[in-house]
Enzyme design. Structure first.
Site, mmCIF file in Angstrom:
data_model
loop_
_atom_site.group_PDB
_atom_site.id
_atom_site.type_symbol
_atom_site.label_atom_id
_atom_site.label_comp_id
_atom_site.label_asym_id
_atom_site.label_seq_id
_atom_site.Cartn_x
_atom_site.Cartn_y
_atom_site.Cartn_z
ATOM 1 N N ASP A 145 -8.980 7.572 -0.383
ATOM 2 C CA ASP A 145 -7.689 8.055 0.083
ATOM 3 C C ASP A 145 -6.422 7.225 -0.307
ATOM 4 O OD1 ASP A 145 -5.675 8.616 1.880
ATOM 5 O OD2 ASP A 145 -6.895 8.863 3.596
ATOM 6 N N CYS A 151 -8.749 1.045 0.919
ATOM 7 C CA CYS A 151 -8.686 1.663 -0.595
ATOM 8 C C CYS A 151 -7.854 1.050 -1.522
ATOM 9 C CB CYS A 151 -8.504 3.176 -0.428
ATOM 10 S SG CYS A 151 -9.726 4.125 0.660
#
Length: 267
Positions: A145, A151
């Protein structure tokens, strides 16, 4: 004389056969209600028992989603890489892992790993964003994401991941779902002339040209794929053998985990 007698006998037999066929009470007549009931019972006995179970399962479920499990009277129910169990009488649904007590193997997880590999391998690498060293030792597929903090942290360590020999293949998984800003950012990254650079800038917090949209993009397909293999958060990491790592790991720890997975797979 014998010839006429033989012909008469044949005619008589034909007439008797026709009479029996017209008689509903004839036990051999298929139109006989008793025979029809017996035929229906026989048909039910030979019908696939999974057909009735489908009515208890989510819409879209197919017969092939139900397969015999190692336990008599229990079916495996597969949706993507999600595995659960259903009793043959439809009374009980079991959500959990099945273990072989002799080998101590997790039989359910073995099914999941094989399913993950098959599902991911069905996606061409041309629909992924790939960051790779010259001679990779391991390849991981990461559902990511753009706005996910961990991330972003994982991506900021890409140089170290590549130095360790880890090849990273990204698939989009905007956690907030379709129509959200994170979803739009994923599409903008895909539609950029240099996708890898756009992803790096986006994960660093740089502003994107949100009008840069193209069609089609793989975002929807990859999001649905992530859901089908059980992704619930990001980053979600899947190894070449289908092992699943939920969440972020430091590059060295990730390397050690990949090495361990590989050793187990070789046993």
């Amino acid at each position: 004389m014998l010839r006429y007698a033989a012909v008469f006998t044949l005619i008589l037999c034909a007439l008797l056969t026709e009479a029996r066929a017209a008689n509903p009470a004839n036990p051999a007549n298929p139109a006989n209600p008793a025979n029809a009931a017996n035929a229906a019972t026989a048909e039910q006995a030979t019908a696939d028992p999974r057909t009735a179970l489908l009515k208890l399962l989510p819409a879209g479920s197919k017969l092939d989603d139900l397969r015999p499990s190692p336990i008599a009277g229990i079916y495996e129910y597969r949706q993507g890489a999600e595995i659960s169990y259903l009793t043959a009488d439809g009374k009980y649904f079991i959500d959990g892992n099945l273990y072989d007590m002799k080998s101590r193997d997790n039989l359910t997880e073995a099914l999941r790993t094989h399913a993950r590999v098959a599902l991911i391998n069905a996606v061409p690498e041309s629909e992924m964003l790939i960051f790779s060293p010259a001679n990779p030792k391991y390849t991981i597929t990461v559902f990511t994401d753009v706005d996910c903090a961990y991330c972003r942290k994982l991506h900021s360590q890409m140089a170290e991941l590549n130095r360790l020999g880890i090849r990273v293949r990204y698939m989009f998984f905007p956690r907030t779902g379709p129509g959200t800003e994170s979803w739009k950012k994923a599409e903008v990254v895909w539609c950029s002339p240099n996708r890898n650079d756009a992803l790096t800038r986006a994960k660093a917090g740089a502003a994107l040209d949100m009008n840069k949209i193209c069609s089609p993009t793989p975002v929807k397909r990859e999001y649905e794929l992530g859901e089908s293999i059980g992704v619930r958060g990001t980053p979600a990491i899947v190894t070449e053998n289908g092992d699943y790592i939920a969440g972020y790991m430091e590059p060295r720890d990730l390397f050690d985990q990949l090495k361990e997975f590989q050793q187990v797979a070789k046993r």
